[in-house]
Design an enzyme around this catalytic site. Structure first.
Site, PDB file in Angstrom:
ATOM      1  CD  GLU A  72      36.635  39.508  57.917  1.00 12.24           C
ATOM      2  OE1 GLU A  72      36.343  38.404  57.976  1.00 12.24           O
ATOM      3  OE2 GLU A  72      35.942  40.411  57.406  1.00 12.24           O
TER       4      GLU A  72
ATOM      5  CB  CYS B 245      37.795  43.460  52.430  1.00 14.57           C
ATOM      6  SG  CYS B 245      37.320  43.821  53.804  1.00 14.57           S
TER       7      CYS B 245
HETATM    8  C1  UGA Z   1      41.841  41.646  53.137  1.00 12.84           C
HETATM    9  C2  UGA Z   1      43.336  42.193  52.887  1.00 12.84           C
HETATM   10  O1  UGA Z   1      44.224  40.978  52.930  1.00 12.84           O
HETATM   11  C3  UGA Z   1      43.550  43.015  54.219  1.00 12.84           C
HETATM   12  O2  UGA Z   1      45.012  43.664  54.219  1.00 12.84           O
HETATM   13  C4  UGA Z   1      42.595  44.110  54.292  1.00 12.84           C
HETATM   14  O3  UGA Z   1      42.804  45.089  55.409  1.00 12.84           O
HETATM   15  C5  UGA Z   1      41.275  43.555  54.360  1.00 12.84           C
HETATM   16  O4  UGA Z   1      40.948  42.741  53.156  1.00 12.84           O
HETATM   17  C6  UGA Z   1      40.349  44.674  54.373  1.00 12.84           C
HETATM   18  O5  UGA Z   1      40.149  45.359  53.321  1.00 12.84           O
HETATM   19  O6  UGA Z   1      39.729  44.982  55.521  1.00 12.84           O
HETATM   20  P1  UGA Z   1      40.638  39.841  54.243  1.00 12.84           P
HETATM   21  O7  UGA Z   1      39.407  40.071  53.576  1.00 12.84           O
HETATM   22  O8  UGA Z   1      40.332  39.467  55.778  1.00 12.84           O
HETATM   23  O9  UGA Z   1      41.687  40.933  54.276  1.00 12.84           O
HETATM   24  O10 UGA Z   1      40.997  38.442  53.835  1.00 12.84           O
HETATM   25  P2  UGA Z   1      42.644  37.815  52.850  1.00 12.84           P
HETATM   26  O11 UGA Z   1      43.207  36.978  53.908  1.00 12.84           O
HETATM   27  O12 UGA Z   1      42.972  38.719  52.031  1.00 12.84           O
HETATM   28  O13 UGA Z   1      41.736  36.786  51.904  1.00 12.84           O
HETATM   29  C7  UGA Z   1      40.948  37.211  50.852  1.00 12.84           C
HETATM   30  C8  UGA Z   1      40.218  36.220  49.913  1.00 12.84           C
HETATM   31  O14 UGA Z   1      41.338  35.718  49.145  1.00 12.84           O
HETATM   32  C9  UGA Z   1      39.840  34.778  50.928  1.00 12.84           C
HETATM   33  O15 UGA Z   1      38.759  34.272  50.225  1.00 12.84           O
HETATM   34  C10 UGA Z   1      41.108  33.895  50.649  1.00 12.84           C
HETATM   35  O16 UGA Z   1      40.742  32.548  50.653  1.00 12.84           O
HETATM   36  C11 UGA Z   1      41.614  34.317  49.164  1.00 12.84           C
HETATM   37  N1  UGA Z   1      42.837  33.758  48.817  1.00 12.84           N
HETATM   38  C12 UGA Z   1      43.792  34.468  49.570  1.00 12.84           C
HETATM   39  C13 UGA Z   1      43.299  32.962  47.753  1.00 12.84           C
HETATM   40  O17 UGA Z   1      42.413  32.613  47.232  1.00 12.84           O
HETATM   41  N2  UGA Z   1      44.478  32.928  47.607  1.00 12.84           N
HETATM   42  C14 UGA Z   1      45.590  33.208  48.346  1.00 12.84           C
HETATM   43  O18 UGA Z   1      46.794  32.942  48.008  1.00 12.84           O
HETATM   44  C15 UGA Z   1      45.065  34.150  49.522  1.00 12.84           C
END
Ligand code: UGA
Length: 435
Positions: A150, A262
């Site tokens: 997203e 997700c």
């Molecule tokens: C995630 C995956 O990254 C995608 O590849 C996948 O397609 C998607 O789920 C899905 O299953 O549809 P998304 O949920 O959009 O994507 O978000 P992310 O960018 O993965 O972040 C997830 C969470 O992790 C957020 O709350 C973010 O703040 C947190 N995060 C991310 C951290 O706390 N630390 C980090 O280093 C990275």
């Protein structure tokens, strides 16, 4: 090609618009009339950078339409299933009833030349089961998991880092590969790696990828707990271990942890499915990944309370961020809102602000106070909590912000600010995993 997209949420709306931008004729189908209207008018019912422009352009060219009438999908040769698979209430397992309903609604419109392409994240074994459901029509099914993030959904759809095709063996599989190669011809011409697997592997690739990402985040957050216990700095630790290419620095940002629609539900659904398959030990560690993640929220509240001399009662707390991550208005399992609610239940007077997510947050948690303007939200605060790292919060000026608040107490829940700058401006700066 003529394509239908069943389910026009985050995944489906972006996929439909992206496929139309590649030159295909796309019909997007959703049961929600309001959503169909919004997408038709070029105003998606959620915030996703670049999507509105793509929708308008594709519709101007006459290549994209949205409807609630699934019979319109009969015009298409390739049908993408993009509906949600949320967590079942009260259990870990994924609710696949929307996927089943989508395939069921398509059934009478399928012919022997149709190809059904599942994109939803499903428990392993779903494609095989659905192959049986559509078998009488002679149509073919395949699974093509989606990896878009997203906030980067358009870019990730048009320029994915890989394509995975889960297909049946023999002629049916061959036909599915040929159809999807034609759909993705432009993407494949950019040398995008394409892997052909069986159904189960393709389904597992998606769940394994999200589990790995969740594990990486919880690993660094576990290290943050150790840093808190020993006086070390988790941001420096992440930089140093991330320089080893085998580890890599991406997804090692310690802080409030992961949320969204997700990662949390996918690791839980994976545990549930593994249990059904008699392999629960293999992913038992994901329970700990989930626990580490949840503990960060509680720790955040403890640090904030501590910075306010032990009590939230009657204190004004400003929460910067409501979305589960920046560049999104999605508040599903938002760590920021979980913290805001915990503080409110402990007597804090909480004001939440966010550039995009206030509407959704208000619908989910009407008991909290919301203020769209950052300056007004900060005005008179006894403590400021940065919980979603939107660019505008990262760019806040410590001196100017100090003018607005009553108490210069800042807790950086995402480790994105420079502590020295804030301390120099007279702030008490606290963070997760940093001294
Ligand atoms: C995630 C995956 O990254 C995608 O590849 C996948 O397609 C998607 O789920 C899905 O299953 O549809 P998304 O949920 O959009 O994507 O978000 P992310 O960018 O993965 O972040 C997830 C969470 O992790 C957020 O709350 C973010 O703040 C947190 N995060 C991310 C951290 O706390 N630390 C980090 O280093 C990275």
């Amino acid at each position: 090609m003529r394509i239908s997209v069943i389910g026009c949420g985050y995944l489906g709306a972006v996929h439909a618009a992206a496929m139309a931008s590649l030159g295909h004729e796309v019909i997007g189908v959703d049961i929600d009339e309001a959503k169909v209207e919004a997408l038709t008018s070029g105003h998606p019912p959620f915030f996703e950078p670049g999507l509105s422009e793509l929708l308008v352009k594709a519709q101007e060219k006459g290549r994209l339409e949205f409807t609630t009438d699934v019979s319109r999908a009969a015009e298409a040769q390739v049908h993408f299933v993009c509906v949600g698979t949320p967590q079942k209430p009260g259990e870990f397992a994924a609710d696949v009833t929307y996927v089943d309903a989508a395939v069921d609604s398509l059934r009478e419109h399928l012919t022997s030349t149709s190809v059904v392409v599942g994109k939803s994240t499903v428990p392993v074994g779903t494609a095989e089961r659905l192959a049986g459901v559509i078998a009488p029509s002679g149509a073919t099914i395949m699974w093509n998991p989606e990896f878009l993030r997203e906030g980067h959904a358009v870019e990730d759809t048009l320029h994915p880092n890989r394509l995975v095709y889960g297909v049946a063996s023999g002629q049916a599989g061959q036909r599915a590969v040929e159809a999807l190669d034609e759909v993705y011809a432009t993407i494949l011409s950019e040398d995008t790696p394409r892997m052909i697997t069986d159904f189960a592997t393709a389904e597992l690739v998606k769940t394994a990828a999200n589990s790995f990402l969740a594990t990486k985040i919880s690993f660094i957050n576990a290290m943050a707990e150790l840093c808190e216990a020993s006086g070390a700095d988790v941001t420096q630790l992440a930089d140093a271990i991330g320089m080893d290419e085998r580890i890599g620095r991406k997804f090692l940002n310690a802080g409030l942890g992961f949320g969204g629609g997700c990662l949390p539900k996918d690791i839980r659904a994976f545990m549930a499915r593994a249990g059904e398959l008699g392999a629960d030990q293999a992913v038992a560690f994901l329970k700990e990944i989930d626990s580490i993640n949840m503990r960060r929220r509680v720790r955040m509240v403890d640090i904030a309370r501590d910075a306010l001399d032990g009590s939230f009662i009657g204190k004004r707390i400003t929460v910067l961020g409501a979305a589960f991550k920046p560049d999104s208005d999605d508040v599903r399992d938002s760590p920021a809102l979980a913290v805001a609610r915990l503080i409110a239940t402990q007597g804090g007077v909480v004001t939440v602000t966010d550039p995009q997510a206030i509407g959704n947050a208000q619908k989910s948690f009407p008991e909290l106070r919301y203020e769209a303007d950052t300056g007004r939200a900060l005005s008179g605060a006894d403590a400021v909590l940065l919980l979603t790292e939107w660019r505008e919060y990262r760019d806040l000026d410590p001196a100017a912000t100090a003018e607005l608040v009553t108490g210069k107490v800042l807790v950086d829940g995402r480790n994105v600010l420079t502590p020295e700058l804030w301390r120099e401006a007279g702030w008490t700066y606290r963070a997760l995993g940093r001294p």
